[in-house]
Design a protein around this motif. Structure first.
Motif, mmCIF file in Angstrom:
data_model
loop_
_atom_site.group_PDB
_atom_site.id
_atom_site.type_symbol
_atom_site.label_atom_id
_atom_site.label_comp_id
_atom_site.label_asym_id
_atom_site.label_seq_id
_atom_site.Cartn_x
_atom_site.Cartn_y
_atom_site.Cartn_z
ATOM 1 N N PRO A 11 0.790 -1.227 0.000
ATOM 2 C CA PRO A 11 0.000 0.000 0.000
ATOM 3 C C PRO A 11 0.828 1.285 0.000
ATOM 4 O O PRO A 11 0.286 2.366 -0.207
ATOM 5 C CB PRO A 11 -0.816 -0.118 1.288
ATOM 6 N N ALA A 12 2.127 1.168 0.242
ATOM 7 C CA ALA A 12 3.030 2.324 0.261
ATOM 8 C C ALA A 12 4.443 1.818 0.005
ATOM 9 O O ALA A 12 4.696 0.613 0.075
ATOM 10 C CB ALA A 12 2.947 3.019 1.618
ATOM 11 N N PRO A 13 5.384 2.730 -0.274
ATOM 12 C CA PRO A 13 6.763 2.288 -0.506
ATOM 13 C C PRO A 13 7.388 1.646 0.733
ATOM 14 O O PRO A 13 7.075 2.020 1.865
ATOM 15 C CB PRO A 13 7.507 3.585 -0.847
ATOM 16 N N GLN A 14 8.265 0.696 0.488
ATOM 17 C CA GLN A 14 9.007 0.069 1.580
ATOM 18 C C GLN A 14 9.905 1.121 2.208
ATOM 19 O O GLN A 14 10.596 1.862 1.502
ATOM 20 C CB GLN A 14 9.842 -1.077 1.036
ATOM 21 N N SER A 15 9.903 1.208 3.535
ATOM 22 C CA SER A 15 10.677 2.250 4.213
ATOM 23 C C SER A 15 11.754 1.683 5.127
ATOM 24 O O SER A 15 12.378 2.413 5.874
ATOM 25 C CB SER A 15 9.735 3.159 5.013
ATOM 26 N N GLY A 16 11.978 0.395 5.095
ATOM 27 C CA GLY A 16 13.011 -0.228 5.914
ATOM 28 C C GLY A 16 13.393 -1.576 5.336
ATOM 29 O O GLY A 16 12.779 -2.051 4.387
ATOM 30 N N SER A 17 14.413 -2.170 5.915
ATOM 31 C CA SER A 17 14.864 -3.482 5.454
ATOM 32 C C SER A 17 13.872 -4.566 5.864
ATOM 33 O O SER A 17 13.330 -4.517 6.971
ATOM 34 C CB SER A 17 16.224 -3.817 6.053
ATOM 35 N N PRO A 18 13.634 -5.560 5.006
ATOM 36 C CA PRO A 18 12.760 -6.670 5.393
ATOM 37 C C PRO A 18 13.371 -7.443 6.561
ATOM 38 O O PRO A 18 14.592 -7.523 6.694
ATOM 39 C CB PRO A 18 12.698 -7.552 4.151
ATOM 40 N N MET A 19 12.515 -7.993 7.407
ATOM 41 C CA MET A 19 12.953 -8.806 8.543
ATOM 42 C C MET A 19 12.283 -10.162 8.421
ATOM 43 O O MET A 19 11.192 -10.264 7.854
ATOM 44 C CB MET A 19 12.527 -8.152 9.853
ATOM 45 N N THR A 20 12.925 -11.191 8.941
ATOM 46 C CA THR A 20 12.322 -12.520 8.919
ATOM 47 C C THR A 20 12.449 -13.152 10.294
ATOM 48 O O THR A 20 13.398 -12.884 11.033
ATOM 49 C CB THR A 20 12.955 -13.415 7.835
ATOM 50 N N TYR A 21 11.453 -13.940 10.657
ATOM 51 C CA TYR A 21 11.486 -14.675 11.913
ATOM 52 C C TYR A 21 10.641 -15.931 11.772
ATOM 53 O O TYR A 21 9.871 -16.066 10.828
ATOM 54 C CB TYR A 21 11.021 -13.819 13.092
ATOM 55 N N SER A 22 10.789 -16.845 12.725
ATOM 56 C CA SER A 22 10.068 -18.109 12.694
ATOM 57 C C SER A 22 9.396 -18.338 14.035
ATOM 58 O O SER A 22 10.001 -18.123 15.081
ATOM 59 C CB SER A 22 11.051 -19.245 12.395
ATOM 60 N N VAL A 23 8.136 -18.771 14.006
ATOM 61 C CA VAL A 23 7.376 -19.097 15.212
ATOM 62 C C VAL A 23 6.681 -20.425 14.966
ATOM 63 O O VAL A 23 5.968 -20.577 13.967
ATOM 64 C CB VAL A 23 6.326 -18.008 15.538
ATOM 65 N N GLY A 24 6.902 -21.390 15.821
ATOM 66 C CA GLY A 24 6.243 -22.684 15.692
ATOM 67 C C GLY A 24 6.529 -23.379 14.378
ATOM 68 O O GLY A 24 5.683 -24.082 13.848
ATOM 69 N N GLY A 25 7.714 -23.165 13.818
ATOM 70 C CA GLY A 25 8.086 -23.804 12.564
ATOM 71 C C GLY A 25 7.577 -23.093 11.321
ATOM 72 O O GLY A 25 7.766 -23.576 10.212
ATOM 73 N N LYS A 26 6.939 -21.943 11.485
ATOM 74 C CA LYS A 26 6.435 -21.188 10.340
ATOM 75 C C LYS A 26 7.247 -19.906 10.193
ATOM 76 O O LYS A 26 7.474 -19.185 11.167
ATOM 77 C CB LYS A 26 4.953 -20.858 10.550
#
Length: 64
Positions: free
Chosen positions: A19-34
């Motif tokens: 809905p708008a331009p990306q304004s930061g670096s993408p982050m990734t994390y995992s919870v319960g194997g997802k």
């Protein structure tokens, strides 16, 4: 657009409208194997927020 690519072939395998331009670096994390990817977006009259994405399924059930 947030786009996903096959790391072996480089082929685009998905895209999600942002809905708008990306304004930061993408982050990734995992919870319960997802795995989740979080992207900060903001710009113009659009106030900032974090958007979290994941693929359907793939998580562990509580008994696993």
């Amino acid at each position: 657009m947030l786009r996903a690519y096959d790391k072996d072939t480089g082929k685009e395998v998905g895209a999600v409208w942002m809905p708008a331009p990306q304004s930061g670096s993408p982050m990734t994390y995992s919870v319960g194997g997802k795995q989740y990817i979080v992207v900060a977006v903001a710009g113009g009259v659009y106030s900032g927020e974090y958007l979290a994405f994941s693929l359907p399924g793939g998580g562990r059930t509580p008994s696993q």
